[in-house]
Write a protein that holds these residues in place. Structure first.
Motif, PDB file in Angstrom:
ATOM      1  N   PHE A   1       1.171   6.842  -4.652  1.00 42.38           N
ATOM      2  CA  PHE A   1       1.981   6.445  -5.802  1.00 42.38           C
ATOM      3  C   PHE A   1       2.466   7.691  -6.545  1.00 42.38           C
ATOM      4  CE2 PHE A   1      -1.423   3.335  -4.998  1.00 42.38           C
ATOM      5  CZ  PHE A   1      -0.637   2.350  -4.411  1.00 42.38           C
TER       6      PHE A   1
ATOM      7  N   ASP B   1      -6.569   2.227   4.300  1.00 38.08           N
ATOM      8  CA  ASP B   1      -6.289   1.113   5.199  1.00 38.08           C
ATOM      9  C   ASP B   1      -7.200   1.214   6.432  1.00 38.08           C
ATOM     10  OD1 ASP B   1      -5.239  -0.723   6.987  1.00 38.08           O
ATOM     11  OD2 ASP B   1      -3.158  -0.337   6.416  1.00 38.08           O
TER      12      ASP B   1
ATOM     13  N   LEU C   1       0.834  -1.212   0.000  1.00 41.25           N
ATOM     14  CA  LEU C   1       0.000   0.000   0.000  1.00 41.25           C
ATOM     15  C   LEU C   1       0.867   1.260   0.000  1.00 41.25           C
ATOM     16  CD1 LEU C   1      -2.879  -0.950   2.495  1.00 41.25           C
ATOM     17  CD2 LEU C   1      -2.957  -0.862  -0.002  1.00 41.25           C
TER      18      LEU C   1
HETATM   19  C1  LIG Z   1       3.057   7.220   0.760  1.00 38.87           C
HETATM   20  S1  LIG Z   1       1.991   6.694   2.138  1.00 38.87           S
HETATM   21  C2  LIG Z   1       2.033   8.164   3.058  1.00 38.87           C
HETATM   22  C3  LIG Z   1       2.080   7.905   4.539  1.00 38.87           C
HETATM   23  C4  LIG Z   1       2.788   9.011   5.287  1.00 38.87           C
HETATM   24  N1  LIG Z   1       4.197   8.997   4.944  1.00 38.87           N
HETATM   25  C5  LIG Z   1       2.595   8.845   6.775  1.00 38.87           C
HETATM   26  O1  LIG Z   1       3.566   8.495   7.470  1.00 38.87           O
HETATM   27  O2  LIG Z   1       1.498   9.123   7.268  1.00 38.87           O
HETATM   28  C6  LIG Z   1       0.490   6.686   1.301  1.00 38.87           C
HETATM   29  C7  LIG Z   1      -0.775   6.310   2.053  1.00 38.87           C
HETATM   30  O3  LIG Z   1      -1.771   6.060   1.057  1.00 38.87           O
HETATM   31  C8  LIG Z   1      -2.573   4.977   1.462  1.00 38.87           C
HETATM   32  N2  LIG Z   1      -3.145   4.316   0.277  1.00 38.87           N
HETATM   33  C9  LIG Z   1      -2.698   3.204  -0.366  1.00 38.87           C
HETATM   34  N3  LIG Z   1      -3.532   2.890  -1.368  1.00 38.87           N
HETATM   35  C10 LIG Z   1      -4.531   3.814  -1.377  1.00 38.87           C
HETATM   36  C11 LIG Z   1      -5.702   4.020  -2.164  1.00 38.87           C
HETATM   37  N4  LIG Z   1      -6.029   3.216  -3.172  1.00 38.87           N
HETATM   38  N5  LIG Z   1      -6.487   5.079  -1.874  1.00 38.87           N
HETATM   39  C12 LIG Z   1      -6.186   5.929  -0.878  1.00 38.87           C
HETATM   40  N6  LIG Z   1      -5.098   5.778  -0.081  1.00 38.87           N
HETATM   41  C13 LIG Z   1      -4.273   4.739  -0.329  1.00 38.87           C
HETATM   42  C14 LIG Z   1      -1.652   4.078   2.259  1.00 38.87           C
HETATM   43  O4  LIG Z   1      -2.379   3.247   3.152  1.00 38.87           O
HETATM   44  C15 LIG Z   1      -0.730   5.091   2.952  1.00 38.87           C
HETATM   45  O5  LIG Z   1      -1.206   5.424   4.231  1.00 38.87           O
END
Ligand SMILES: C[S@@+](CC[C@H](N)C(=O)[O-])C[C@H]1O[C@@H](n2cnc3c(N)ncnc32)[C@H](O)[C@@H]1O
Length: 197
Positions: free
Chosen positions: A109, A70, A16
């Motif tokens: 992403f 999540d 994720l």
């Molecule tokens: C790059 S991380 C950022 C987290 C950040 N660095 C933090 O410590 O809070 C991206 C976030 O997007 C969420 N994510 C993943 N797939 C997703 C989706 N389809 N739609 C929305 N959020 C999503 C993940 O669960 C994650 O929390």
């Protein structure tokens, strides 16, 4: 829950794209976000649970919301958690429409398609005139970001001086704000933070 407790309780799911901020950075970011708010502000933390935890731990606001895919994070604050899937960008509670004062978003992403979907949501929830956006992402796609986040209230983007730190991820990251003056964020850390508390 403190950021340290959160980091222990919730492992990163790399499928994720979960890479948590360091405790020091999450705390610093939370304090800058708080400095943009009044007690009645609505703040949407999109895809950045660590930032939400740090914010609510250091200086909680009734109007803080976590929009996250999540579902594990629902336990953090059941009434403030909003399930969010960027593939369903129009799917959010109607009460958020045009009402959010500050959006903090860290898209999962690093590509144009993801950012276009995120923007579709942000443009619908951000207050059209006073809304501010803080975007955390990689400078490797900075040109794309400037092209997509190009007009109010989501741009043009100004790169802040904040140094984004993760616990397990060494990749270069940065933070941009959508308003004139955002470029000063992080310039003189301790001085500004002292003034805002
Ligand atoms: C790059 S991380 C950022 C987290 C950040 N660095 C933090 O410590 O809070 C991206 C976030 O997007 C969420 N994510 C993943 N797939 C997703 C989706 N389809 N739609 C929305 N959020 C999503 C993940 O669960 C994650 O929390």
């Amino acid at each position: 829950m403190s950021v340290d407790e959160y980091r222990l309780a919730f492992g990163e799911d790399w499928q994720l794209s979960q890479f948590w901020y360091s405790t020091a950075f999450a705390t610093r970011l939370a304090r800058y976000v708080r400095s943009l708010c009044t007690t009645s502000s609505t703040v949407a933390f999109m895809c950045c649970p660590t930032a939400f935890v740090a914010f609510q731990h250091t200086n909680p606001l009734e109007g803080a919301r976590l929009l996250e895919y999540d579902q594990r994070f629902a336990v953090l604050a059941p009434k403030k958690f909003i399930p969010y899937d960027l593939d369903e960008p129009d799917d959010f509670p109607e009460v958020l429409r045009g009402s959010v004062d500050v959006v903090v978003v860290d898209p999962p992403f690093l590509n144009e398609t993801t950012n276009k979907k995120i923007i579709k949501t942000v443009l619908q929830i951000l207050h059209p005139t006073r809304g501010k956006l803080l975007l955390l992402s990689s400078p490797s796609i900075e040109k794309i970001l400037h092209r997509l986040y190009d007009k109010e209230p989501i741009g043009p983007l100004h790169r802040t001086s904040l140094t984004v730190e993760h616990g397990e991820l060494a990749n270069d990251f940065a933070c941009w704000g959508s308003w004139e003056g955002a470029q000063d964020i992080g310039k003189c850390d301790e001085l500004e933070l002292g003034a805002s508390t």
